[in-house]
Scaffold this motif. Structure first.
Motif, PDB file in Angstrom:
ATOM      1  N   ILE A 214       0.860  -1.190   0.000  1.00 36.22           N
ATOM      2  CA  ILE A 214       0.000   0.000   0.000  1.00 36.22           C
ATOM      3  C   ILE A 214       0.890   1.231   0.000  1.00 36.22           C
ATOM      4  O   ILE A 214       1.690   1.444   0.910  1.00 36.22           O
ATOM      5  CB  ILE A 214      -0.940   0.030   1.215  1.00 36.22           C
ATOM      6  N   SER A 215       0.748   2.050  -1.043  1.00 33.36           N
ATOM      7  CA  SER A 215       1.455   3.329  -1.143  1.00 33.36           C
ATOM      8  C   SER A 215       0.476   4.436  -0.769  1.00 33.36           C
ATOM      9  O   SER A 215      -0.573   4.570  -1.395  1.00 33.36           O
ATOM     10  CB  SER A 215       1.987   3.530  -2.567  1.00 33.36           C
TER      11      SER A 215
ATOM     12  N   GLU B 279      12.111  -0.362  -1.298  1.00 29.34           N
ATOM     13  CA  GLU B 279      12.351  -0.938  -2.612  1.00 29.34           C
ATOM     14  C   GLU B 279      12.237  -2.454  -2.550  1.00 29.34           C
ATOM     15  O   GLU B 279      11.631  -3.082  -3.439  1.00 29.34           O
ATOM     16  CB  GLU B 279      13.725  -0.537  -3.134  1.00 29.34           C
ATOM     17  N   LYS B 280      12.762  -3.065  -1.497  1.00 28.47           N
ATOM     18  CA  LYS B 280      12.677  -4.521  -1.351  1.00 28.47           C
ATOM     19  C   LYS B 280      11.224  -4.972  -1.206  1.00 28.47           C
ATOM     20  O   LYS B 280      10.792  -5.959  -1.816  1.00 28.47           O
ATOM     21  CB  LYS B 280      13.503  -4.975  -0.143  1.00 28.47           C
TER      22      LYS B 280
ATOM     23  N   VAL C 123       1.244  -6.879  -6.131  1.00 27.65           N
ATOM     24  CA  VAL C 123       0.328  -5.799  -6.509  1.00 27.65           C
ATOM     25  C   VAL C 123       0.617  -4.590  -5.638  1.00 27.65           C
ATOM     26  O   VAL C 123       0.945  -4.730  -4.454  1.00 27.65           O
ATOM     27  CB  VAL C 123      -1.145  -6.230  -6.325  1.00 27.65           C
ATOM     28  N   MET C 124       0.473  -3.386  -6.218  1.00 27.40           N
ATOM     29  CA  MET C 124       0.549  -2.156  -5.434  1.00 27.40           C
ATOM     30  C   MET C 124      -0.812  -1.478  -5.427  1.00 27.40           C
ATOM     31  O   MET C 124      -1.453  -1.337  -6.471  1.00 27.40           O
ATOM     32  CB  MET C 124       1.581  -1.175  -5.999  1.00 27.40           C
ATOM     33  N   LEU C 125      -1.272  -1.056  -4.255  1.00 26.90           N
ATOM     34  CA  LEU C 125      -2.475  -0.231  -4.129  1.00 26.90           C
ATOM     35  C   LEU C 125      -2.019   1.192  -3.841  1.00 26.90           C
ATOM     36  O   LEU C 125      -1.330   1.432  -2.835  1.00 26.90           O
ATOM     37  CB  LEU C 125      -3.371  -0.764  -3.011  1.00 26.90           C
ATOM     38  N   PHE C 126      -2.374   2.119  -4.722  1.00 32.08           N
ATOM     39  CA  PHE C 126      -1.993   3.514  -4.530  1.00 32.08           C
ATOM     40  C   PHE C 126      -3.208   4.278  -4.019  1.00 32.08           C
ATOM     41  O   PHE C 126      -4.220   4.395  -4.716  1.00 32.08           O
ATOM     42  CB  PHE C 126      -1.491   4.122  -5.837  1.00 32.08           C
TER      43      PHE C 126
ATOM     44  N   TRP D 232       7.884   8.355  -6.023  1.00 30.65           N
ATOM     45  CA  TRP D 232       9.007   7.425  -6.196  1.00 30.65           C
ATOM     46  C   TRP D 232       8.528   5.976  -6.145  1.00 30.65           C
ATOM     47  O   TRP D 232       8.951   5.136  -6.942  1.00 30.65           O
ATOM     48  CB  TRP D 232      10.052   7.687  -5.110  1.00 30.65           C
ATOM     49  N   GLU D 233       7.650   5.674  -5.206  1.00 33.39           N
ATOM     50  CA  GLU D 233       7.117   4.314  -5.090  1.00 33.39           C
ATOM     51  C   GLU D 233       6.362   3.908  -6.355  1.00 33.39           C
ATOM     52  O   GLU D 233       6.509   2.785  -6.863  1.00 33.39           O
ATOM     53  CB  GLU D 233       6.179   4.228  -3.878  1.00 33.39           C
ATOM     54  N   LEU D 234       5.548   4.820  -6.876  1.00 33.99           N
ATOM     55  CA  LEU D 234       4.795   4.527  -8.105  1.00 33.99           C
ATOM     56  C   LEU D 234       5.728   4.295  -9.281  1.00 33.99           C
ATOM     57  O   LEU D 234       5.533   3.383 -10.085  1.00 33.99           O
ATOM     58  CB  LEU D 234       3.843   5.679  -8.430  1.00 33.99           C
ATOM     59  N   ASP D 235       6.752   5.146  -9.407  1.00 37.71           N
ATOM     60  CA  ASP D 235       7.693   5.001 -10.528  1.00 37.71           C
ATOM     61  C   ASP D 235       8.417   3.660 -10.457  1.00 37.71           C
ATOM     62  O   ASP D 235       8.644   3.000 -11.483  1.00 37.71           O
ATOM     63  CB  ASP D 235       8.703   6.145 -10.521  1.00 37.71           C
TER      64      ASP D 235
END
Length: 967
Positions: A12-13, A55-56, A63-66, A80-83
């Protein structure tokens, strides 16, 4: 693949400013047994460097949830996390927690282009959570393998200098299968993953490969060999030149120089042979890959970029050894032509066009240096053909015709030099086919027929030379379908059906020998649709439905095997539309609604992939109008208006791009007709008349362009009838009669062309009915009766061929009512009673199919009214009471069904009055009082029409008379 990773890893970002907002969502996700949720506040130790740890976590996540909010979209850490997630090709799920002023502008690029899930205070939390869960789980098995292979590839990259091992054996084969099976909505494999698998395959050192993986691995190897052979050839040529210089300079060493020249010549010959072999191999492999992607059933075309990029890299690596070499430029051109076909089949029109244009550029440059090279000329004609197809998809008709014509000129020149070359002759027939289609689109049927017939003659000659050649047989089937289309447009249903069936028979025979050929399967489905169209035109709805359903079964199977194939997906939508039309005509509105909705959804999906594809835009408009027709039939005028308006906007936009396109002109006229129908139904008569007249002007122009086009002629007749209806309603009987008469004359001309065409016969019956109505209102009983009797004869002929047609059954019931009324006015009471009774029987047959249909119930009530009136005239009050009583019961039911509708109430008042005429005075008075109460209520509401304004006074007088009689 690794089957032990049973939990999905979710990162989760979010912005720390949104802690309170993210907490309920985090708690709901953590509670799931199948998720491991990473969140920086929990998963980073106090003393741990945050960025490497983040980063790890992101690398290990599936999956990333933004979490979108004003704070997160301005956060540098979130960006940065999204990129990083985007660079790793992770699935990103954007969830809006708090409204942002401009989502598309303010949300960082990796998430801005995605579909948002809204979870603000104003949204349903449970529904939003369900959407998030669905997005996480979509293709999750493939996604988890994406994560696993990404980690392995990263370790391999980091450990290359210390002997890190790539994949081997079965694990490598599974990974390669994973690469080729990417689901449509899954993220792409990364460049590192692809390189990791390629290097693993090379390290495996296997020679035996299967399927496309074989060809790709072989292609890489051949590219290296070809590069070596090319260098070897160049070195040999340099040695030869050096030896020549030695001969010239050192005459004293002639013998030695000649020996060097001989040896260099041998080296050159051997190197040339090696290079030719390598070039032929790489050409064949590129072609095999492209053909495999186009024809192999079950292979997902979404994987084409992963495959074609590898093939392209091998070819371009070879080209880099000598950029100006003609042989290598020809290899690239051939590759671009084949890849254009693959991209086009996947719906990537812009990529396809760019590839074809690059091929044209390369081949034109080659022909500048060697204009007599026949192979390069043919390759250029193929590239032009691809470009023309793609221009036509974008609606650029003139540009398409120009490149098709240029290609045909090249092919005629090649064929004149080699008249026995079957391939060259076939190329000409293909060009003629495309040019014929463009002439047909422009309304030039004669030019289209000439092109099609020349192409068919060529194909018959080729098939006679090679009777067992399956491709030659299929080409004939395609030409027969094209000629059938022309016959269909000219109204020759019999000739069209004959051509279609001959083509269908050929295609079935081909599939019997090769059932897995998807190209022939699709051809069969298209032919079935054409045959179904002609069966429908001939009135055989059952046969048409069977043909359409067989075609749909084929297209569904094809689309299921490759959901990314846009051509097959569009075929499904076309079949659904045809089936839905038949279901709607049969009164099965629920099934029709489902078919139309699915077809519209497919059309929208396709257009979303390529907004510039005019065919897909037109499909949306057609589907919208079908949906609007159904909504209008169901009484939802507002929804129908919205559907028609959206469809018309699309059609006007298309026509603006090509004002000479006759198909799009026709589309606009059809849309105007529908909008006029809706305006008329809403009581907007002035607007409706203006809309119909705009459509009429377009239709007259179309008929002037091609007087043989029966579809356009019929469209003109339909609009004339609608204008006549409005003029008749406005009291302009003379203008109405002129419009109806012109429409009837067109319908009769069409039936003279094809006497068995059920649609055109029905048009004649309709025109006769309308003319009969005008005469009826004018009191011209003999003229009206003659028109209705003629209409009855046509309708009975139609029902003899198709007794279950509900529309024709109702036409029979209504027309019999009119003739019954006219016979009664002419005092032919026996004929009148026979007509009313026949109308009653027809109405009862309809109600046996669907007892809830209000129109059919009213038809029954009107028939019973006529029967009751005639029994009353004969003083058979008991029979009159039975007929009037049943009619009254029907009308009570209709009025109760929709208490707000004035029309059923007015009909109920009429039914009460009718029964009062056959009843004893006391009962008659009760009935008249009830009728008067209804009419007075309608009058207070202002709901009485002009002709109904005198009803209250009439009923009061009748009531007074009954009361006087009872005293």
């Amino acid at each position: 693949m690794n089957a032990q990773a049973v939990k999905t890893k979710l990162f989760i970002s979010y912005s720390r400013q949104d802690d309170a907002r993210i907490e309920p969502l985090y708690a709901a996700l953590v509670a799931r047994d199948d998720l491991t949720v990473f969140r920086d506040i929990h998963d980073i130790l106090p003393s741990e460097a945050w960025q490497p740890r983040l980063e790890k976590l992101i690398r290990e996540s599936d999956v990333m949830l933004f979490a979108i909010s004003p704070a997160s979209v301005s956060s540098e850490i979130c960006a940065w996390e999204l990129d990083l997630a985007a660079a790793l090709n992770k699935r990103i799920i954007p969830v809006v927690l708090e409204p942002v002023a401009d989502l598309r502008r303010e949300v960082p690029e990796p998430a801005a282009k995605l579909n948002y899930i809204f979870l603000t205070d104003a949204d349903d939390f449970a529904a939003g959570l369900g959407k998030i869960t669905y997005a996480i789980n979509l293709d999750i098995g493939w996604i988890r393998e994406h994560t696993r292979l990404a980690e392995l590839a990263a370790r391999w990259q980091a450990g290359q200098t210390v002997g890190a091992q790539p994949l081997r054996g079965g694990e490598l084969e599974e990974a390669e299968a994973w690469l080729l099976s990417k689901p449509q909505d899954a993220p792409e494999p990364t460049a590192l993953q692809r390189r990791f698998l390629l290097e693993s395959r090379r390290a495996q050192s296997r020679r035996q490969r299967r399927g496309l993986t074989v060809a790709l691995a072989a292609l890489a190897g051949v590219a290296l060999l070809a590069g070596f052979a090319f260098v070897q050839r160049n070195a040999a040529l340099e040695n030869e030149a050096r030896a020549q210089r030695q001969t010239e300079i050192a005459l004293a060493e002639t013998a030695r120089a000649e020996a060097a020249l001989t040896q260099a010549g041998a080296e050159r010959d051997r190197a040339e042979r090696n290079f030719d072999t390598a070039r032929a191999a790489i050409n064949a492999l590129v072609f095999d890959i492209a053909q495999g992607l186009q024809d192999a059933q079950g292979l997902r075309l979404e994987s084409l970029n992963a495959i074609l990029s590898r093939a392209e890299a091998a070819v371009m690596e070879l080209r880099a050894s000598d950029p100006e070499n003609a042989d290598l430029r020809q290899i690239e051109a051939a590759m671009r032509v084949e890849f254009a076909e693959v991209y086009a089949g996947s719906g990537a029109r812009q990529q396809a066009l760019a590839s074809a244009l690059r091929a044209q550029e390369l081949l034109a440059g080659l022909l500048d240096s060697a204009p007599g090279n026949r192979q390069w000329q043919r390759d250029l004609s193929v590239a032009l053909e691809r470009i023309g197809d793609l221009r036509l998809q974008a609606g650029e008709v003139e540009a398409a015709l120009a490149v098709f014509t240029e290609g045909l000129g090249i092919r005629r020149g090649l064929a004149s030099a080699a008249p026995r070359d079957a391939g060259g002759q076939r190329d000409i027939s293909i060009s003629l086919e495309r040019i014929g289609a463009l002439h047909l689109r422009a309304g030039d049927s004669a030019a289209a027929l000439a092109a099609y017939r020349e192409g068919l003659d060529i194909r018959h000659r080729l098939a006679a030379r090679a009777p067992t050649d399956a491709q030659a047989q299929r080409d004939i089937a395609v030409s027969l379908n094209n000629i059938g289309d022309l016959h269909q447009r000219a109204g020759d249903t019999v000739a069209a059906l004959s051509a279609y069936r001959e083509g269908l028979q050929i295609t079935r025979a081909l599939l019997a020998g090769n059932p897995g050929n998807t190209l022939w399967q699709r051809s069969l489905a298209v032919s079935l649709n054409r045959v179904g169209d002609m069966q429908l035109r001939g009135g055989d709805r059952a046969a048409a439905l069977a043909s359409y359903r067989e075609g749909l079964e084929i297209t569904r199977a094809l689309a299921a095997s490759d959901p990314g194939n846009t051509l097959w997906l569009r075929d499904v939508a076309i079949s659904l539309g045809k089936i839905g039309d038949l279901q709607r005509a049969a009164g099965d509105l629920t099934a029709a609604r489902a078919a139309f909705a699915e077809a519209l959804e497919i059309a929208r999906q396709l257009a979303a992939r390529d907004a510039g594809n005019t065919e897909w835009q037109r499909d949306i408009a057609i589907s919208l109008e079908r949906v609007g027709d159904l909504q209008l039939q169901a009484g939802d005028t507002g929804a129908a208006r919205e559907a028609y308006a959206e469809g018309m906007e699309i059609r006007r936009q298309l026509l603006a791009t090509d004002p000479r396109n006759t198909q799009w002109q026709r589309d606009v006229s059809l849309g105007l007709d529908r909008i006029g129908d809706l305006q008329r139904r809403a009581g907007e008569m002035t607007a409706a008349l203006a809309t119909y007249r705009e459509a009429l002007a377009i239709e007259r122009q179309l008929v002037a362009v091609d007087q043989q086009n029966t579809g356009w002629q019929r469209g003109l007749a339909i609009t004339l009838n609608k204008i006549g209806d409005l003029q008749f309603g406005a009291g302009d009987a003379e203008a109405a009669l002129a419009a109806y008469g012109e429409a009837l004359e067109i319908a009769r001309q069409l039936t003279a062309i094809a006497p068995r065409d059920a649609q055109w016969q029905h048009d004649v019956a309709y025109g006769l009915n309308r003319i009969g109505e005008v005469h009826l209102q004018a009191g011209a009983v003999p003229e009206a009766l003659a028109a209705f009797d003629a209409a009855l004869a046509v309708i009975r002929n139609l029902l003899a061929a198709e007794p279950d047609n509900l529309q024709w059954q109702r036409d029979l019931a209504v027309t019999l009512l009119k003739t019954g009324y006219l016979h009664a006015r002419a005092e032919d009471f026996d004929a009148a009673l026979g007509a009313f009774q026949a109308s009653e029987q027809a109405a009862r047959r309809l109600l046996a199919v669907d007892a809830a249909q209000a129109l059919w119930q009213e038809d029954l009530a009107r028939s019973l009214d006529g029967i009751g009136a005639l029994h009353l005239h004969r003083e058979d009050r008991a029979a009159a009471q039975r007929a009037y009583g049943e009619a009254l019961a029907v009308r009570r039911n209709l009025a109760a069904t929709d208490p707000e509708d004035a029309a059923p109430k007015a009909a109920l008042a009429v039914g009460l009055y009718n029964l009062s005429q056959a009843s004893a005075p006391a009962r008659a008075a009760e009935l008249l009082r009830e009728s008067l109460d209804i009419v007075d209520g309608l009058a207070r509401q202002g709901a009485l029409t002009g002709e109904q304004q005198g009803w209250p006074e009439f009923l009061r007088a009748a009531l007074v008379q009954v009361q006087a009689d009872s005293e």
